[in-house]
Design an enzyme around this catalytic site. Sequence first.
Site, PDB file in Angstrom:
ATOM      1  N   ARG A  30      10.355   3.245 -21.775  1.00  0.00           N
ATOM      2  CA  ARG A  30      10.735   3.135 -20.368  1.00  0.00           C
ATOM      3  C   ARG A  30      11.300   1.746 -20.081  1.00  0.00           C
ATOM      4  NH1 ARG A  30       9.420   7.768 -17.978  1.00  0.00           N
ATOM      5  NH2 ARG A  30       7.551   8.839 -18.729  1.00  0.00           N
ATOM      6  N   ASP A  31      12.383   1.728 -19.286  1.00  0.00           N
ATOM      7  CA  ASP A  31      12.979   0.448 -18.879  1.00  0.00           C
ATOM      8  C   ASP A  31      11.975  -0.316 -18.018  1.00  0.00           C
ATOM      9  OD1 ASP A  31      16.195  -0.617 -18.646  1.00  0.00           O
ATOM     10  OD2 ASP A  31      14.721  -1.495 -17.266  1.00  0.00           O
ATOM     11  N   ILE A  32      11.884  -1.612 -18.244  1.00  0.00           N
ATOM     12  CA  ILE A  32      10.910  -2.441 -17.529  1.00  0.00           C
ATOM     13  C   ILE A  32      11.289  -2.611 -16.060  1.00  0.00           C
ATOM     14  CG2 ILE A  32      11.953  -4.735 -17.911  1.00  0.00           C
ATOM     15  CD1 ILE A  32       9.125  -5.677 -18.802  1.00  0.00           C
ATOM     16  N   GLU A  96      23.069  -6.843 -21.157  1.00  0.00           N
ATOM     17  CA  GLU A  96      22.124  -7.972 -21.132  1.00  0.00           C
ATOM     18  C   GLU A  96      21.397  -8.146 -22.462  1.00  0.00           C
ATOM     19  OE1 GLU A  96      19.496  -7.003 -17.948  1.00  0.00           O
ATOM     20  OE2 GLU A  96      20.945  -7.520 -16.391  1.00  0.00           O
ATOM     21  N   VAL A  97      21.115  -7.047 -23.120  1.00  0.00           N
ATOM     22  CA  VAL A  97      20.372  -7.105 -24.382  1.00  0.00           C
ATOM     23  C   VAL A  97      21.307  -6.657 -25.502  1.00  0.00           C
ATOM     24  CG1 VAL A  97      18.367  -6.282 -25.662  1.00  0.00           C
ATOM     25  CG2 VAL A  97      18.176  -6.645 -23.194  1.00  0.00           C
ATOM     26  N   HIS A 101      21.928   0.158 -26.953  1.00  0.00           N
ATOM     27  CA  HIS A 101      20.948   1.068 -26.358  1.00  0.00           C
ATOM     28  C   HIS A 101      21.639   2.042 -25.418  1.00  0.00           C
ATOM     29  CE1 HIS A 101      21.174  -2.712 -24.106  1.00  0.00           C
ATOM     30  NE2 HIS A 101      21.064  -1.979 -23.002  1.00  0.00           N
ATOM     31  N   MET A 102      21.083   3.228 -25.352  1.00  0.00           N
ATOM     32  CA  MET A 102      21.547   4.255 -24.424  1.00  0.00           C
ATOM     33  C   MET A 102      20.553   4.330 -23.274  1.00  0.00           C
ATOM     34  SD  MET A 102      21.890   8.316 -25.256  1.00  0.00           S
ATOM     35  CE  MET A 102      23.499   8.270 -26.034  1.00  0.00           C
ATOM     36  N   HIS A 103      21.056   4.213 -22.030  1.00  0.00           N
ATOM     37  CA  HIS A 103      20.208   4.412 -20.858  1.00  0.00           C
ATOM     38  C   HIS A 103      20.175   5.901 -20.528  1.00  0.00           C
ATOM     39  CE1 HIS A 103      20.211   0.117 -19.311  1.00  0.00           C
ATOM     40  NE2 HIS A 103      21.297   0.075 -20.062  1.00  0.00           N
TER      41      HIS A 103
HETATM   42  P1  AMP Z   1      21.850  -3.589 -20.460  1.00  0.00           P
HETATM   43  O1  AMP Z   1      22.222  -4.270 -19.178  1.00  0.00           O
HETATM   44  O2  AMP Z   1      22.632  -2.329 -20.707  1.00  0.00           O
HETATM   45  O3  AMP Z   1      21.884  -4.543 -21.633  1.00  0.00           O
HETATM   46  O4  AMP Z   1      20.362  -3.103 -20.271  1.00  0.00           O
HETATM   47  C1  AMP Z   1      19.261  -3.834 -20.678  1.00  0.00           C
HETATM   48  C2  AMP Z   1      18.050  -3.168 -20.069  1.00  0.00           C
HETATM   49  O5  AMP Z   1      16.905  -3.621 -20.758  1.00  0.00           O
HETATM   50  C3  AMP Z   1      17.853  -3.468 -18.597  1.00  0.00           C
HETATM   51  O6  AMP Z   1      17.889  -2.254 -17.846  1.00  0.00           O
HETATM   52  C4  AMP Z   1      16.481  -4.144 -18.566  1.00  0.00           C
HETATM   53  O7  AMP Z   1      15.737  -3.798 -17.423  1.00  0.00           O
HETATM   54  C5  AMP Z   1      15.841  -3.626 -19.832  1.00  0.00           C
HETATM   55  N1  AMP Z   1      14.778  -4.456 -20.393  1.00  0.00           N
HETATM   56  C6  AMP Z   1      14.829  -5.800 -20.591  1.00  0.00           C
HETATM   57  N2  AMP Z   1      13.668  -6.210 -21.144  1.00  0.00           N
HETATM   58  C7  AMP Z   1      12.890  -5.119 -21.312  1.00  0.00           C
HETATM   59  C8  AMP Z   1      11.580  -4.888 -21.828  1.00  0.00           C
HETATM   60  N3  AMP Z   1      10.817  -5.896 -22.310  1.00  0.00           N
HETATM   61  N4  AMP Z   1      11.095  -3.626 -21.833  1.00  0.00           N
HETATM   62  C9  AMP Z   1      11.841  -2.608 -21.347  1.00  0.00           C
HETATM   63  N5  AMP Z   1      13.092  -2.752 -20.858  1.00  0.00           N
HETATM   64  C10 AMP Z   1      13.602  -3.999 -20.825  1.00  0.00           C
END
Ligand code: AMP
Length: 120
Positions: A30-32, A96-97, A101-103
């Site tokens: 789950r997204d944080i 951001e990460v 990853h797929m949302h």
């Molecule tokens: P993106 O903007 O596509 O890179 O999405 C990165 C996602 O990672 C964002 O929706 C964040 O809320 C999520 N995220 C960042 N850190 C964590 C974490 N420790 N656990 C779960 N989700 C995270």
Amino acid sequence: MTSDTLFTKIIKHDIHADILFQDERVTAFRDINPQAPTHILIIPNKEIPTVNDISDEDESVLGYLFVVAKKLAGQENIDKDGYRLLVNCGKHAGQEVFHLHMHLFGGKPLGRMVQLEDSF
Ligand code: AMP
């Protein structure tokens, strides 16, 4: 010295996440900071920074992300009403990460794909 991404640390259980699915190829959690009632991230266990870094050998695991997404959508009971699968790549998409990853978003009407006021 390790260069693990945040998500690799989650895969290895070095930091906590609400993991819903994990096998040797893919992890989903789950997204944080959820942006919909269901907001799950589905990631390859292999560190691939962005879609730009995909290679031919990744084709199978990337297809498998969809298989896992479909199963999770069923488990979350959002399959009938529908959901959105989204992959951000790079600066303009707001990635951001840097671990591909797929949302999976669902549980409410999700609106337009791209904001209307965006002009191009
Ligand atoms: P993106 O903007 O596509 O890179 O999405 C990165 C996602 O990672 C964002 O929706 C964040 O809320 C999520 N995220 C960042 N850190 C964590 C974490 N420790 N656990 C779960 N989700 C995270």
